[in-house]
Design a protein around this motif. Structure first.
Motif, PDB file in Angstrom:
ATOM      1  N   PHE A  56       0.795  -1.220   0.000  1.00 57.95           N
ATOM      2  CA  PHE A  56       0.000   0.000   0.000  1.00 57.95           C
ATOM      3  C   PHE A  56       0.832   1.276   0.000  1.00 57.95           C
ATOM      4  N   GLY A  58       3.823   4.387   0.102  1.00 53.93           N
ATOM      5  CA  GLY A  58       3.868   5.616   0.881  1.00 53.93           C
ATOM      6  C   GLY A  58       4.508   5.445   2.244  1.00 53.93           C
TER       7      GLY A  58
ATOM      8  N   THR B   2      -5.710   3.724  -8.815  1.00 56.56           N
ATOM      9  CA  THR B   2      -4.317   4.103  -8.595  1.00 56.56           C
ATOM     10  C   THR B   2      -4.054   5.432  -9.281  1.00 56.56           C
ATOM     11  N   PRO B   8      -0.365   3.728  -5.035  1.00 54.25           N
ATOM     12  CA  PRO B   8      -1.668   3.780  -4.379  1.00 54.25           C
ATOM     13  C   PRO B   8      -2.124   5.218  -4.178  1.00 54.25           C
ATOM     14  N   GLU B   9      -3.423   5.392  -4.261  1.00 60.22           N
ATOM     15  CA  GLU B   9      -4.031   6.700  -4.017  1.00 60.22           C
ATOM     16  C   GLU B   9      -4.154   6.922  -2.517  1.00 60.22           C
ATOM     17  N   LYS B  10      -3.708   8.058  -2.068  1.00 60.06           N
ATOM     18  CA  LYS B  10      -3.816   8.392  -0.647  1.00 60.06           C
ATOM     19  C   LYS B  10      -5.232   8.889  -0.366  1.00 60.06           C
ATOM     20  N   TRP B  90      -8.964  -1.193  -0.503  1.00 59.83           N
ATOM     21  CA  TRP B  90      -8.553  -0.044   0.303  1.00 59.83           C
ATOM     22  C   TRP B  90      -8.152  -0.516   1.693  1.00 59.83           C
ATOM     23  N   ARG B 134      -5.185   4.148   2.051  1.00 62.16           N
ATOM     24  CA  ARG B 134      -4.731   3.991   0.676  1.00 62.16           C
ATOM     25  C   ARG B 134      -5.776   3.200  -0.100  1.00 62.16           C
TER      26      ARG B 134
END
Lengths: 137, 137
Positions: A56, A58, B2, B8-10, B90, B134
């Motif tokens: 995940f 970051g 994404t 990954p998208e925060k 997620w 995420r």
């Protein structure tokens, strides 16, 4: 299955290892220096170890990577299959030292598919010293 | 979803809290004095806090109970919904101080169903100081 007194059934080591053998999603617990943290990862069982990569990205993934680079990295790894509606399922917890895999160790692995982008080369191996599990419902 | 670079998208705090609002199964991370541990629990969101009870009994639950009775208990709480086949899902991570609920606090709770037998009176409340999440895939 619960015991006759309604308490969770304790699973032995062999049963725990059998339950987690297919691989999939687990959650790694570690201390990043600011306290406990938990991160979902994609894992496989490779011999006597569990191998996972952080999925995940970051800051969180950086946390476990940094922790595992330490000399005395100790992590927890939890796998479960729980039906929240039926209130039934099992949970297995592994604890022990973890280290980053070398390139040669990665070559020898069964398939650990990358799927979250980034950090694809970062694999961690956990050698379980403690294995425990429970079954409920 | 994404990001365009495959990472990954925060997720922001509001989105994280929205995702965990329905309650269900989460995993609590804590240090029992012998290192990190992770335990699945049944949880509800109650106002600004997450309330859970230890579900899998025995030594592990005793661990979190003992830890949370300490003056400075700090725990992690992770909730996710991940499709291992599609490599999508997620994950939300909360971190902060935790304490045992008093009998009066328990009375005021929304339904937190006991389901693993034993320790039914032991509820823990986490006040999230850090909220992160995420989304992948």
């Amino acid at each position: 299955m619960t015991t006759s007194d309604g308490l969770p059934e304790k699973l032995d080591r062999d049963e725990c290892l059998r339950l987690i053998a297919p691989g999939g999603i687990g959650r790694v617990g570690f201390d990043d220096g600011a306290g406990p943290s938990v991160l979902p990862v994609n894992y496989v069982v490779a011999g006597d170890t569990v191998v996972f990569r952080t999925s995940f990205g970051g800051r969180i993934s950086t946390g476990v990577t940094t922790v595992v680079r330490g000399a005395e990295a100790r992590v927890a790894f939890e796998v479960d299959a729980i039906d929240a509606e039926r209130h039934a399922g099992w949970s297995v917890l592994l604890r022990g030292p973890a280290h980053h895999l070398s390139a040669a160790e990665i070559e020898a692995l069964p398939d650990v598919r990358p799927w979250a982008g980034g950090e694809r080369e970062s694999y961690v191996s956990l050698t379980p010293v403690e294995v425990s599990g429970r079954r409920v419902g």
